[in-house]
Design an enzyme around this catalytic site. Structure first.
Site, PDB file in Angstrom:
ATOM      1  N   ARG A  92      39.229  26.968  17.062  1.00 49.11           N
ATOM      2  CA  ARG A  92      39.652  26.576  18.394  1.00 49.11           C
ATOM      3  C   ARG A  92      40.699  27.545  18.939  1.00 49.11           C
ATOM      4  NH1 ARG A  92      41.371  20.489  17.036  1.00 49.11           N
ATOM      5  NH2 ARG A  92      41.891  21.552  15.072  1.00 49.11           N
ATOM      6  N   TYR A 111      49.699  20.776  17.985  1.00 44.17           N
ATOM      7  CA  TYR A 111      49.655  19.697  17.008  1.00 44.17           C
ATOM      8  C   TYR A 111      50.579  20.093  15.861  1.00 44.17           C
ATOM      9  CZ  TYR A 111      45.517  17.713  19.294  1.00 44.17           C
ATOM     10  OH  TYR A 111      44.650  17.156  20.195  1.00 44.17           O
ATOM     11  N   ASP A 130      45.692  14.511   8.333  1.00 47.98           N
ATOM     12  CA  ASP A 130      46.736  15.293   8.995  1.00 47.98           C
ATOM     13  C   ASP A 130      48.090  14.602   8.910  1.00 47.98           C
ATOM     14  OD1 ASP A 130      45.600  17.648   9.884  1.00 47.98           O
ATOM     15  OD2 ASP A 130      44.748  16.737  11.665  1.00 47.98           O
ATOM     16  N   HIS A 181      52.145  17.375  13.360  1.00 44.29           N
ATOM     17  CA  HIS A 181      51.979  16.452  12.222  1.00 44.29           C
ATOM     18  C   HIS A 181      53.114  16.615  11.212  1.00 44.29           C
ATOM     19  CE1 HIS A 181      48.030  15.384  13.750  1.00 44.29           C
ATOM     20  NE2 HIS A 181      47.702  16.662  13.800  1.00 44.29           N
ATOM     21  N   LYS A 197      46.673  24.192  16.017  1.00 43.03           N
ATOM     22  CA  LYS A 197      47.185  23.612  14.784  1.00 43.03           C
ATOM     23  C   LYS A 197      48.614  24.058  14.497  1.00 43.03           C
ATOM     24  CE  LYS A 197      45.527  21.278  12.316  1.00 43.03           C
ATOM     25  NZ  LYS A 197      45.707  19.794  12.349  1.00 43.03           N
ATOM     26  N   GLU A 204      50.482  15.359  19.377  1.00 44.41           N
ATOM     27  CA  GLU A 204      50.059  14.056  18.872  1.00 44.41           C
ATOM     28  C   GLU A 204      51.043  12.929  19.143  1.00 44.41           C
ATOM     29  OE1 GLU A 204      52.313  15.897  15.413  1.00 44.41           O
ATOM     30  OE2 GLU A 204      50.903  16.582  16.949  1.00 44.41           O
TER      31      GLU A 204
END
Length: 371
Positions: A15, A94, A270, A96, A75, A118
């Site tokens: 991505r 993101y 995740d 996490h 990510k 998120e």
């Protein structure tokens, strides 16, 4: 503002954080967009498309990091990227963090401003930037589960829909949120016998009405989880506590009693995973065995379908990126409580309470940081 987009370096992550359409939008608003060469290749987007949209294509990731004021990623950064962190940079990705102590510490030490997709949360408690990837991961889960269930993949050799005269696979979905609802939809479409467990009775009523009784809905308790998993061929874990580590719902002892060859797909990996033995895997090596069951715990499932995922992600993130670039991060967060909920680390302190709790750290009041 200078907005940067780098190539994702996580294993088999194809991505990219911004499409040419998004770049065109930002350039049209007077911002400078810097894109690392090849960043969009995995999503089928050539550098020329970014250039045509008005972005500047640079050949070194380090230069994009260095020149950017707002850095967009998909990510979370890997260790090799920590050296690019600095106190005047805003990172939007993101993250996490509840499941990643080293990254949390690196963000704190660098005093970077880190906003997590998120944990951006609207007034109705929905998660607008997690939702599109939860939809993708949810829809992928029964598909990858069905593949892992084939004998060459190490599974029991069971066809999910079966054929006339044979039984269909029994699929159990833990959690009826966005990911769980999408997993349920595809599992039903594949012809499986589907059970959904959730603590939210209203959500269970909605699913029961949607499928007119074709899906078994159960209030999630330790007793019902145990009963359901002992009958299951495929289990999809899709529970979520925004920003926090996922609760452990499936113990090692329970897995030991499950059907030989059963498959468990952990969408929540995740955030630490909702199965006791979960640990992140990659698309290159996606599964591992626990007792006689097979776990699939790929931490970036939507990365397998980047043409879909990249477009869905930019559609969701662009309004927030636009706000950050137009007004600066402090003003943008003061104006939008949903975006303010995305702030995880700033000025060397953790702002998100769930992240702080996961690592035993103190956290600062967001209002104080935004002042």
């Amino acid at each position: 503002m200078r907005v940067g987009v780098v190539t994702e370096v996580k294993n088999n992550e194809f991505r990219v954080a911004l499409t040419p359409s998004g770049a065109h939008d930002l350039v049209g608003r007077g911002h400078e967009v810097l894109v690392e060469g090849g960043a969009g290749a995995g999503s089928g987007i050539p550098d020329a498309d970014y250039a045509d949209a008005g972005a500047t294509v640079l050949h070194e990731a380090a230069e994009v990091w260095e020149r950017s004021e707002l850095l967009l990623k998909v990510k979370e950064p890997v260790e090799a990227e920590y050296r690019h962190f600095r106190d005047d940079l805003v990172l939007f990705a993101y993250l996490h963090l509840a499941a990643d102590a080293p990254l949390t510490r690196a963000l704190i030490d660098s005093r970077i401003t880190a906003i997590a997709y998120e944990t951006v949360q609207a007034a109705d408690r929905s998660l607008p930037l997690l939702a599109p990837m939860s939809e993708v991961a949810g829809r992928l889960a029964p598909i990858v589960g069905a593949t892992v269930m084939t004998k060459p993949s190490g599974g029991p050799g069971l066809l999910v829909p079966g054929v006339p005269g044979t039984r269909a696979a029994r699929v159990v979905v833990l959690g009826g949120g966005v990911a769980g609802a999408n997993a349920t939809s595809v599992a039903v479409g594949l012809g499986a016998e589907v059970s959904v467990l959730d603590t939210n009775l209203r959500r269970l009523r909605e699913l029961d009405a949607l499928y007119a009784g074709r899906v078994r809905t159960l209030a999630s308790t330790a007793y019902e989880i145990e009963r359901s998993l002992l009958e299951a061929d495929l289990v999809i874990g899709s529970v979520l506590v925004p920003g926090a580590k996922a609760p452990t719902l499936v113990s090692n002892a329970l897995v030991a009693r499950m059907r030989p060859g059963s498959v468990l797909v952990d969408i929540a990996v995740d955030q630490g995973g909702c199965f006791e033995d979960s640990h992140p895997t990659t698309h290159a090596d996606p599964t591992f065995r626990v007792h006689e069951s097979l776990f699939y715990c790929v931490a970036n499932m939507p990365g397998a379908v980047p043409q879909t995922s990249t477009s869905a992600l930019t559609n969701a993130t662009l309004p927030y990126v636009r706000a950050l670039a137009d007004a600066g991060w402090r003003t943008a967060l003061r104006r939008d409580a949903a975006l303010a909920a995305g702030l995880n680390v700033a000025g060397g302190v953790v702002v998100n309470a769930a992240v702080a709790a996961a690592h035993g750290l103190d956290h600062a009041d967001p209002s104080r940081v935004l002042a």
